[in-house]
Design a protein around this motif. Structure first.
Motif, PDB file in Angstrom:
ATOM      1  N   TYR A 187       0.831  -1.199   0.000  1.00  0.00           N
ATOM      2  CA  TYR A 187       0.000   0.000   0.000  1.00  0.00           C
ATOM      3  C   TYR A 187       0.874   1.261   0.000  1.00  0.00           C
ATOM      4  N   ILE A 188       1.917   1.291   0.853  1.00  0.00           N
ATOM      5  CA  ILE A 188       2.808   2.467   0.930  1.00  0.00           C
ATOM      6  C   ILE A 188       3.515   2.689  -0.404  1.00  0.00           C
ATOM      7  N   LEU A 189       4.014   1.603  -1.002  1.00  0.00           N
ATOM      8  CA  LEU A 189       4.705   1.720  -2.283  1.00  0.00           C
ATOM      9  C   LEU A 189       3.761   2.242  -3.372  1.00  0.00           C
ATOM     10  N   ASN A 190       2.531   1.727  -3.396  1.00  0.00           N
ATOM     11  CA  ASN A 190       1.544   2.165  -4.378  1.00  0.00           C
ATOM     12  C   ASN A 190       1.242   3.646  -4.225  1.00  0.00           C
ATOM     13  N   ARG A 191       1.110   4.113  -2.950  1.00  0.00           N
ATOM     14  CA  ARG A 191       0.848   5.537  -2.710  1.00  0.00           C
ATOM     15  C   ARG A 191       2.041   6.400  -3.168  1.00  0.00           C
ATOM     16  N   ARG A 192       3.250   5.922  -2.956  1.00  0.00           N
ATOM     17  CA  ARG A 192       4.426   6.685  -3.368  1.00  0.00           C
ATOM     18  C   ARG A 192       4.455   6.854  -4.895  1.00  0.00           C
ATOM     19  N   LEU A 193       4.185   5.769  -5.602  1.00  0.00           N
ATOM     20  CA  LEU A 193       4.207   5.840  -7.065  1.00  0.00           C
ATOM     21  C   LEU A 193       3.059   6.684  -7.593  1.00  0.00           C
ATOM     22  N   LYS A 194       1.894   6.618  -6.943  1.00  0.00           N
ATOM     23  CA  LYS A 194       0.771   7.453  -7.355  1.00  0.00           C
ATOM     24  C   LYS A 194       1.104   8.932  -7.172  1.00  0.00           C
ATOM     25  N   LYS A 195       1.758   9.249  -6.041  1.00  0.00           N
ATOM     26  CA  LYS A 195       2.134  10.636  -5.802  1.00  0.00           C
ATOM     27  C   LYS A 195       3.196  11.075  -6.816  1.00  0.00           C
ATOM     28  N   ALA A 196       4.070  10.153  -7.208  1.00  0.00           N
ATOM     29  CA  ALA A 196       5.091  10.482  -8.206  1.00  0.00           C
ATOM     30  C   ALA A 196       4.439  10.879  -9.529  1.00  0.00           C
ATOM     31  N   THR A 197       3.377  10.163  -9.929  1.00  0.00           N
ATOM     32  CA  THR A 197       2.679  10.520 -11.183  1.00  0.00           C
ATOM     33  C   THR A 197       2.076  11.905 -11.078  1.00  0.00           C
ATOM     34  N   TYR A 198       1.554  12.231  -9.889  1.00  0.00           N
ATOM     35  CA  TYR A 198       0.978  13.569  -9.695  1.00  0.00           C
ATOM     36  C   TYR A 198       2.052  14.656  -9.815  1.00  0.00           C
ATOM     37  N   LEU A 199       3.209  14.421  -9.171  1.00  0.00           N
ATOM     38  CA  LEU A 199       4.286  15.420  -9.207  1.00  0.00           C
ATOM     39  C   LEU A 199       4.862  15.554 -10.612  1.00  0.00           C
ATOM     40  N   LEU A 200       4.995  14.441 -11.338  1.00  0.00           N
ATOM     41  CA  LEU A 200       5.506  14.482 -12.707  1.00  0.00           C
ATOM     42  C   LEU A 200       4.565  15.260 -13.623  1.00  0.00           C
ATOM     43  N   THR A 201       3.267  15.172 -13.362  1.00  0.00           N
ATOM     44  CA  THR A 201       2.269  15.817 -14.218  1.00  0.00           C
ATOM     45  C   THR A 201       2.099  17.293 -13.879  1.00  0.00           C
TER      46      THR A 201
END
Length: 923
Positions: A867-881
């Motif tokens: 769950y933590i890893l999934n949230r980190r990657l989801k936040k990364a997509t937000y920051l990249l966008t």
């Protein structure tokens, strides 16, 4: 009747009015105060005069409670007396301190409690008091100095006799006196001696300074007592003519300064007012909320032979007036007492006359109304007689209907026996067959036990109905009690052996022959032994004891089972009563039926019990006189067969259930787990066996144990009976659904309470499903699958995207929603922490690591790490966008220290590197 009620109300108003005017005619009494006075010492004349002045002033103010305490020159005692006065709830304290410093704390304490304090004569070391009353000692010394300067015309030698060394009055008087003498160079202070305020010390000190004293022209003593001693000293040495002696106080009365001046023993005295009158006057100003001064310094003057007669006459006049006032107050008090007595008699006469008028009026109106009432009663009597006749007819019909119902009930109960017999007989044949497999044999045994239980209930109901309608007839025969009891007890050996219970029978050596109905007593003993066997745990003991006393035989059945508390003991004989906390429950008829059967036979039954220490039932039966029974005796074989059949009904129900042996090697890990909470071992074993095919099964037989298992195991679903020992199923539901650890677990309640109100109450207890018994297992299993499937539909959303705006299709409880929101918020807040782990999250949320893991797994169907890893990657997509950060900065912000590792993880999830993803979004 309406007229009588109106008259009663009018008369009641008249009495109330009379009492009102009577109470209003009372004179309004002044508010009474309690004043406490603490005197440092009351034995000298000056302080006696102070107290006398206080009493004079108080005599003019009636209704005041005055409490006086004398400390006898002890500061410690004075402190204790002040505390005692406060305990007496005084309204104001007047205190004349013995010493300044020791009394300061207690004065401040009383003042801070809100009680006004008036300090008299001597001050304390603090300014925390309400008012001060006293003469200026400095002024007294100054006036004495002025008088001596004038008396000696500016030339001469003076001796000063001071009071107690270190006392504030002595020091202040000396200061004023010395300053005044310093203004006249011709006057010399020849000597200073300390007389300690008393005559004896003064004489001793004067003898030590004899030469200086006899050569002086004047002596100034700080009080009249020391002045008189100085005059006696001069007279003894024949030097009293030319040496003038001046004192302080100028008190009236025998031995006072005024008398000393009048008799020529001293030349003059400086008036030092006691302040008693002024203290009382200021006290009443304080209590009545009137203006007053905090510092009240009393005026003084020098009294010599020219003024002494006038002062004595004034004091005599005041004393005479005081005696007149006291005499008039005594007379007034006597007159008031006479007035009160007369008023009481007058009120009594008036009230008696009014009551006489009232009762006369009531009697007159009652006479008129009685005639109307008599006519009405005659009409009602006719109606009552008519209704009585109708009730007699209705009672006869009801009795006939009751008899028909009893016959129907008896017949239908007997009809139940036929199908039960047809069930039990083939069952026994099947159980004896070698072709039956072990699983089938367990189910057949369960059917047999419950069929016998149903047969026992039917027998009890028939017997109870017979007793209620007096259809049970006692048919006593002469029997040997030991043989009778031994036969029944031996029939229970098998049941006791199966539970490893020691069954003991004690009886006297001589035979006991008594007259009793074999069938009745047999039912009684069967019920008591069955009850003892039911509530005695494995490896326990049951002791049956037979004794005789006063033509009675006594049977006691004692066990060391669960026992009963006081509440259960009070209801143990009630019809259909069942204890919710019992380990095993029946119909609630057995003990009630047993008592009725004993009473029917002319005996008595008692019970003694303590919780967790066992119970003892004692039956006392009369032996009776020898009889010639005309009844045909039952043959031994028939009796043995009948007893065996009856014991089988009682024993089979209580035999322990056979547990299915589960082969741990053959078991495999199930996807879901279920917790079953049920106190009926047969039903528990049945459900466990059925559910264990598809689920991991946990079991509990009490409410408390079930709650513990739920918190410990965190199952996927819980199935619970409503009525279970320790805690009801509804209480379990409320506790589980309001606890963060278990609020997500679906709960099914099973119950025999099938009324709509009871079902609504069950749903209101926060249970997910409320099923009534009997139920079909396939229906129960379908509901379990349905509840688990609904929970699965909720999980995907919460493994979610941060910015997801998808509409929630959630049926989660408020507590579960809050948990998931809090959990997501905590993870989001600490995403930048690369060391974030399960232990940290458990501490932040406030539950154990295992409980957090199980709850997240149950709600989200994933591990916490994923769950933590999934949230980190989801936040990364937000920051990249949406943000202009480098790949390294984004990796750092989401808690991944290595940009290379971040790129590998990102590509593994989204199929492209972070750079490619960002470029694609920008295009």
């Amino acid at each position: 009747m309406a007229n009588i009620q109106g008259v009663k109300l009018w008369l009641l108003g008249l009495i109330t009015t009379l009492f009102f005017f009577s109470s209003c005619s009372e004179k309004k009494q002044e508010k009474k105060f309690t004043i406490g006075f603490s005197q440092c010492v009351g034995s000298d004349l000056w302080r006696e005069t102070m107290l006398e002045e206080m009493k004079m002033e108080l005599s003019l103010r009636s209704g005041t409670n005055f409490i006086y305490k004398d400390a006898n020159n002890s500061s410690k005692k004075q402190i204790e007396q002040v505390e005692e006065l406060v305990d007496n709830h005084i309204d104001l304290l007047i205190i004349s301190p013995n010493e300044a410093s020791p009394l300061t704390d207690i004065v401040e304490k009383v003042y801070n409690k809100g009680i006004p304090v008036i300090v008299l004569d001597r001050k304390t070391s603090s300014s925390q008091y309400t008012a001060y009353v006293g003469a200026g000692n400095y002024q007294v010394g100054k006036m004495a100095g002025q008088y001596i300067t004038k008396l000696l015309k500016g030339n001469g030698k003076v001796v000063e006799i001071l009071g107690l060394p270190g006392s504030s009055p002595a020091m202040e008087r000396d200061k004023g006196f010395s300053e005044e003498l310093s203004k006249s160079p011709g006057i010399k202070l020849a000597a200073q001696v300390y007389g300690n305020w008393v005559a004896r010390s003064t004489l001793q000190e004067l003898e030590k300074n004899k030469e200086k004293i006899l050569q002086s022209d004047a002596i100034f003593a700080h009080n009249d007592v020391m002045a008189a001693s100085a005059k006696d000293f001069l007279r003894h040495h024949k030097a009293s003519e030319h040496i003038k002696v001046i004192g302080v106080d100028a008190l009236p009365g025998p031995g006072g300064g005024l008398q000393l001046i009048s008799e020529g023993k001293i030349s003059a005295s400086v008036l030092y007012p006691t302040g008693g009158k002024e203290a009382i006057s200021i006290a009443f100003k304080v209590l009545n909320k009137e203006p007053f001064s905090k510092e009240n310094i009393l005026q003084s003057l020098v009294i010599d032979s020219s003024l002494v007669q006038l002062m004595k006459l004034q004091w005599a006049k005041v004393s005479s007036q005081q005696r007149d006032i006291e005499r008039q107050q005594t007379m007034l008090s006597d007159q008031l007492e006479i007035y009160d007595n007369q008023k009481l008699v007058l009120n009594f006469i008036v009230i008696t006359l009014v009551l006489a008028v009232i009762f006369g009026g009531l009697a007159f109106f009652s006479l008129l109304e009685n005639r109307k009432i008599n006519k009405s009663l005659e009409q009602k009597n006719v109606q009552i007689l008519d209704q009585r006749n109708k009730l007699i007819d209705a009672s006869a019909k009801i009795e006939e209907a009751t008899e028909a119902k009893l016959n129907f009930f008896t017949n239908i109960s007997h009809e139940f026996r036929t199908p039960l017999t047809l069930i039990l007989s083939p069952l026994e044949d099947l159980l004896e067959s070698d072709k039956i497999q072990s699983g089938e044999k367990r189910e057949l045994t369960m059917i047999q036990k419950n069929a016998y239980r149903l047969l026992k209930l039917i027998n009890e109901l028939i017997d109870y109905r017979k007793i209620e309608h007096q259809k049970f007839h006692v048919q006593p025969t002469s029997n040997n009690v030991q043989s009778f009891m031994n036969e029944i007890i031996e029939s229970f050996r098998y049941g006791a052996l199966k539970k490893d219970i020691a069954l003991k029978f004690s009886f006297p050596k001589h035979d006991i022959v008594a007259n009793f109905d074999v069938n009745i007593l047999e039912k009684v003993i069967l019920n008591l032994l069955s009850n003892a066997l039911k509530f005695t745990p494995a490896h326990g003991r049951i002791h049956v004891n037979l004794t005789t006393e006063d033509n009675n035989f006594i049977i006691s059945v004692a066990d060391n089972g669960s026992g009963m508390n006081q509440e259960e003991l009070q209801q143990v004989w009630d019809q259909f009563y069942q204890s919710n906390t019992s380990e095993s429950r029946g119909s609630g008829l057995g003990l009630s039926l047993t008592r009725e059967l004993v009473h029917l036979h002319g005996g008595s039954i008692e019970v003694q019990s303590r919780k967790w220490q066992g119970s003892t039932f004692t039956v006392t039966m009369p032996c009776g006189e020898p009889i010639d029974s005309k009844l045909s005796p039952v043959s031994a074989d028939d009796r043995s067969f009948s007893l065996t059949e009856q014991v089988k009904v009682y024993i089979t129900e209580e035999l322990p259930a056979e547990n299915r042996q589960i082969d741990p090697i053959g078991e495999y890990i199930k996807e879901y787990s279920v917790l079953i909470i049920e106190d009926n071992l047969d039903l528990l074993n049945y459900l466990q066996e059925k559910f264990s095919v598809n689920y991991e099964v946990f079991t509990a037989t009490t409410g408390n144990q079930g709650l513990h298992e739920a918190f410990e195991k965190i199952p996927d679903i819980i199935v619970s009976d409503v009525i279970i020992p320790g805690m009801s199923g509804k209480e379990i539901a409320k506790k589980l659904k309001t606890d963060l650890r278990t609020s997500h677990i679906p709960l099914i309640l099973l119950t025999a309470q099938a009324s709509p109100e009871q079902q609504i109450e069950g749903i209101n207890s926060m249970a997910d499903l409320y099923m009534t018994k009997p139920f079909h297992f396939d229906f129960l299993q379908a509901n379990v699958r349905n509840l688990l499937a609904n929970r699965m539909l909720l999980k995907e959303h919460y493994i979610s995207d941060i910015s997801s705006g998808a509409e929630k299709k959630s049926t989660l409880s408020v507590l579960d929603k809050k948990f998931l929101n809090d959990f997501a918020g905590i993870v989001e807040h600490h995403l930048g922490n690369e060391t974030l782990n399960v232990e940290d999250l458990a501490k932040m949320i406030g539950i154990s690591r295992i409980q957090l893991y199980r709850k997240v797994k149950a709600l989200l169907d994933c591990s916490i790490t994923d769950y933590i890893l999934n949230r980190r990657l989801k936040k990364a997509t937000y920051l990249l966008t949406n943000e202009d950060y480098s790949i390294s900065e984004i990796a750092f912000k989401i808690g991944i220290s290595s940009p290379t590792y971040f790129s590998t993880l990102f590509k593994g999830k989204y199929g492209m590197s972070p750079s490619e993803f960002k470029k694609k979004q920008n295009n």
